[in-house]
Design a protein around this motif. Structure first.
Motif, short mmCIF file in Angstrom:
data_model
loop_
_atom_site.label_atom_id
_atom_site.label_comp_id
_atom_site.label_asym_id
_atom_site.label_seq_id
_atom_site.Cartn_x
_atom_site.Cartn_y
_atom_site.Cartn_z
N LEU A 1 10.38 -3.74 5.01
CA LEU A 1 10.40 -2.53 3.93
C LEU A 1 10.19 -3.15 2.62
O LEU A 1 10.81 -4.30 2.17
CB LEU A 1 11.90 -1.91 3.93
CG LEU A 1 12.31 -1.00 4.99
CD1 LEU A 1 13.54 -0.22 5.15
CD2 LEU A 1 10.95 0.27 5.15
N ARG A 2 9.56 -2.49 1.56
CA ARG A 2 9.15 -2.83 0.26
C ARG A 2 9.38 -1.78 -0.59
O ARG A 2 9.33 -0.63 -0.40
CB ARG A 2 7.78 -3.28 0.48
CG ARG A 2 7.27 -4.32 1.30
CD ARG A 2 5.63 -4.90 1.19
NE ARG A 2 5.45 -5.15 0.03
CZ ARG A 2 5.82 -6.43 -0.65
NH1 ARG A 2 6.49 -7.23 0.33
NH2 ARG A 2 5.42 -6.68 -1.88
N ASN B 1 8.72 0.99 -3.31
CA ASN B 1 7.91 2.19 -3.20
C ASN B 1 7.37 2.94 -1.96
O ASN B 1 6.55 3.72 -1.68
CB ASN B 1 6.67 1.76 -3.99
CG ASN B 1 6.87 1.55 -5.46
OD1 ASN B 1 7.70 2.26 -6.13
ND2 ASN B 1 6.25 0.43 -6.15
N ASP B 2 7.99 2.06 -0.77
CA ASP B 2 7.89 2.80 0.58
C ASP B 2 8.57 4.10 0.43
O ASP B 2 9.76 4.30 -0.04
CB ASP B 2 8.48 2.00 1.67
CG ASP B 2 7.59 0.74 2.01
OD1 ASP B 2 6.50 0.54 1.54
OD2 ASP B 2 8.06 -0.20 2.61
N ARG B 3 8.10 5.07 1.02
CA ARG B 3 8.84 6.39 0.89
C ARG B 3 9.23 6.66 2.48
O ARG B 3 8.50 6.68 3.31
CB ARG B 3 7.67 7.32 0.71
CG ARG B 3 7.27 7.61 -0.84
CD ARG B 3 6.17 8.54 -1.10
NE ARG B 3 6.15 9.92 -0.02
CZ ARG B 3 5.28 10.66 -0.08
NH1 ARG B 3 4.06 10.38 -0.72
NH2 ARG B 3 5.32 11.86 0.65
N VAL C 1 8.49 5.88 7.70
CA VAL C 1 8.02 5.20 6.47
C VAL C 1 6.59 5.43 6.15
O VAL C 1 5.47 5.34 6.91
CB VAL C 1 8.26 3.77 6.32
CG1 VAL C 1 8.33 3.24 4.99
CG2 VAL C 1 9.96 3.85 6.56
N GLN C 2 6.18 6.04 4.90
CA GLN C 2 4.76 6.00 4.56
C GLN C 2 4.49 5.10 3.37
O GLN C 2 5.46 4.97 2.44
CB GLN C 2 4.55 7.34 3.79
CG GLN C 2 3.19 7.44 3.40
CD GLN C 2 1.88 7.83 4.40
OE1 GLN C 2 2.01 8.49 5.42
NE2 GLN C 2 0.91 6.67 4.41
N ARG C 3 3.92 4.26 3.52
CA ARG C 3 3.46 3.04 2.50
C ARG C 3 2.08 3.18 1.94
O ARG C 3 0.95 3.85 2.44
CB ARG C 3 3.14 1.55 3.17
CG ARG C 3 3.04 0.67 2.29
CD ARG C 3 3.21 -0.85 3.00
NE ARG C 3 4.65 -1.05 3.08
CZ ARG C 3 5.27 -1.88 3.69
NH1 ARG C 3 4.45 -2.91 4.45
NH2 ARG C 3 6.59 -1.97 4.08
N LYS D 1 12.25 7.20 -2.03
CA LYS D 1 11.58 6.06 -1.73
C LYS D 1 12.43 4.80 -2.08
O LYS D 1 13.67 4.56 -2.53
CB LYS D 1 10.66 5.90 -2.82
CG LYS D 1 10.93 5.80 -4.37
CD LYS D 1 9.63 5.50 -5.04
CE LYS D 1 9.85 5.07 -6.47
NZ LYS D 1 8.78 5.02 -7.38
N PRO E 1 2.02 -4.21 5.99
CA PRO E 1 3.35 -3.45 6.46
C PRO E 1 3.76 -4.02 7.76
O PRO E 1 3.42 -4.66 8.57
CB PRO E 1 2.52 -2.24 6.77
CG PRO E 1 1.14 -2.59 7.00
CD PRO E 1 0.69 -3.60 6.31
#
Length: 491
Positions: free
Chosen positions: A151-152, A154-156, A189-191, A136, A391
């Motif tokens: 991208l931020r 805690n984005d996985r 990426v999973q947010r 992450k 996002p």
């Protein structure tokens, strides 16, 4: 760690990493030397002859390990790679700790690790860490391709160029994410809060390790942003403060938002500029529960009023800095709760150039609080506008009339935030949405197709990022408080 791994949590730090200078804590030196000796023993133990050569006594707890190695060497159906097997054994020990901040790095990974805190590198510019088998984002680096792509923290990152990262260490992930300037990398990426993963294509670039940015407003309030705690950050901060003083600085906003941490010695030197002599900067607790306090020295202190900005991307060394400013210097913290990394790592090199980074202690705030997995709550909580959390939109996607998706909904929210009128924000690309896109394209000098894709999408995200910077509610609150302090001191 950014795709430089780091303390960085720094600060991250594959994870955020704090390198503790050995002379700071004599007690820790003992434990580090002891640990290193044990590691060296293991590295030499595969083969009793080498152990005998250095006069080391056999250790019974390793008999099972020797036995496993001997059985594989003798009976495995193919030739084994001795180096790979030994590296795997060391890596397995570290993995068994279930500690995202302890990691084994081969020669190549170790080289990148050292590079990440001392020079520029080529990649996307994002601190990452491994957590429960997933990679992450801790924080993107200011001005980096990762930040520009949205991208931020805690984005996985689920996959890189189609290769799953599940089960990988942050060191392994770094090797996939980094690459030559100008090349592209596709991230899946999973947010949190989104149903479907996003496909994000980022063009790698050279990421300079410039860590301090300063500017002054018309009210003589300096805004000094510290993006990580790298090798020269303390010197950069001193220089920035001197420059602001020459411009008539009356007060200062120190900004460690999105700062994933870094080198502990830099955090100590910087905190020492503000904390009164004799006050505690932070505490370190070893594995026997013994505590050592680091206190401020008699060096010249900054005397103008100060506030500190923090958020969920402020980690590790940033949290040491923020906690000391709050508890020992009485400085107000503004923003959102910090990341929550309360451990100290040490990196030890092996003779072959590989490296082992492992947790050696807890760090505690001046008042003795352990903020691990809890974070530090600001004195004044201020959130950014909702549109600051939208996002990334993939420029390769083509959003047009009659499209229906979560991406369309996010595009509508962006248009609305920028003052356009996409109709009902419901994820359906209707005529009103098309007209809003055309209006945006006209104003931006882009061909008016009514399709949200390519250059239109890139420009939309660029304009939104600029709006976020112009409407920084956390920074505005900090300046408001400092101006009040300036007024009260003047009266």
């Amino acid at each position: 760690m950014d795709e430089n791994k780091s303390d960085q949590p720094s600060g991250k730090h594959p994870s955020p990493y704090i390198r503790l200078k050995k002379f700071h804590f004599i007690m820790l030196v003992f434990f580090l030397v002891f640990a290193t000796a044990a590691i060296t023993t293991l590295a030499l133990a595969f083969g009793g002859e080498k152990a005998a050569e250095v006069g080391m006594k056999p250790r019974g707890e390793f008999e099972k390990l020797y036995e496993a190695y001997d059985k594989l060497e003798k009976n495995y159906y193919q030739d084994i790679n001795e180096e790979k097997l030994i590296n795997g054994a060391i890596n397995g020990m570290l993995d068994s700790l279930d500690d995202p901040y302890s990691d084994y790095m081969d020669k190549k990974e170790a080289s990148q690790f050292h590079e990440s805190v001392s020079s520029s590198f080529e990649g996307i510019g994002a601190e990452i860490q491994e957590e429960k088998g997933m990679i992450k984002i801790v924080s993107p680096i200011k001005g980096s391709p990762a930040e520009k792509a949205g991208l931020r923290p805690n984005d996985r990152i689920m996959a890189v160029d189609g290769k799953s990262l599940e089960g990988m260490s942050s060191s392994e992930a770094v090797l996939l994410i980094r690459g030559e300037k100008g090349t592209k990398v596709k991230l899946k990426v999973q947010r949190a809060g989104t149903k479907e993963p996003m496909e994000i294509t980022i063009v790698r670039d050279e990421i300079p390790i410039e860590t301090v940015y300063a500017e002054m407003n018309n009210d003589k309030v300096a805004h000094i942003q510290i993006t990580s705690f790298s090798e020269h950050t303390a010197a950069e901060l001193k220089k920035a403060i001197e420059e602001m003083e020459k411009k008539g600085m009356k007060s200062m906003v120190l900004d460690v938002r999105q700062n994933p941490g870094g080198l502990l010695d830099q955090a100590v030197e910087m905190t020492d500029m503000f904390v009164p002599e004799g006050k505690v900067l932070f505490q370190v607790e070893d594995n026997q529960g013994r505590r050592e306090k680091m206190v401020s020295d008699s060096k010249k202190k900054v005397t103008v009023p100060v506030v500190v900005l923090v958020d969920s991307g402020s980690a590790s060394a940033s949290e040491i800095f923020a906690a000391a400013m709050k508890e020992s210097a009485g400085v107000t913290l503004i923003g959102e709760k910090t990341f929550g990394k309360g451990t100290v790592q040490t990196a030890e090199d092996f003779k072959d150039g590989s490296n082992m980074k492992f947790t050696t202690a807890k760090w505690l705030t001046p008042n003795g609080n352990w903020i691990h997995k809890k974070g530090i709550k600001p004195d004044i909580e201020v959130k950014l506008p909702d549109y600051a959390n939208l996002p990334y939109l993939n420029p390769d996607s083509e959003l047009k009339l009659d499209s229906l998706s979560e991406e369309v909904k996010n595009g509508e929210k962006m248009l609305e935030a920028l003052g356009y009128h996409p109709g009902k924000v419901d994820g359906f690309f209707d005529k009103a949405t098309e007209e809003a896109v055309k209006e945006f394209q006209k104003k931006s000098g882009i061909e008016q197709t009514g399709v949200l894709s390519g250059d239109t999408t890139v420009q939309l995200m660029t304009d939104l990022r600029e709006k976020i910077q112009e409407n920084d509610t956390q920074k505005e609150k900090a300046i408001e408080i400092l101006k009040e302090k300036q007024s009260s001191s003047a009266s």
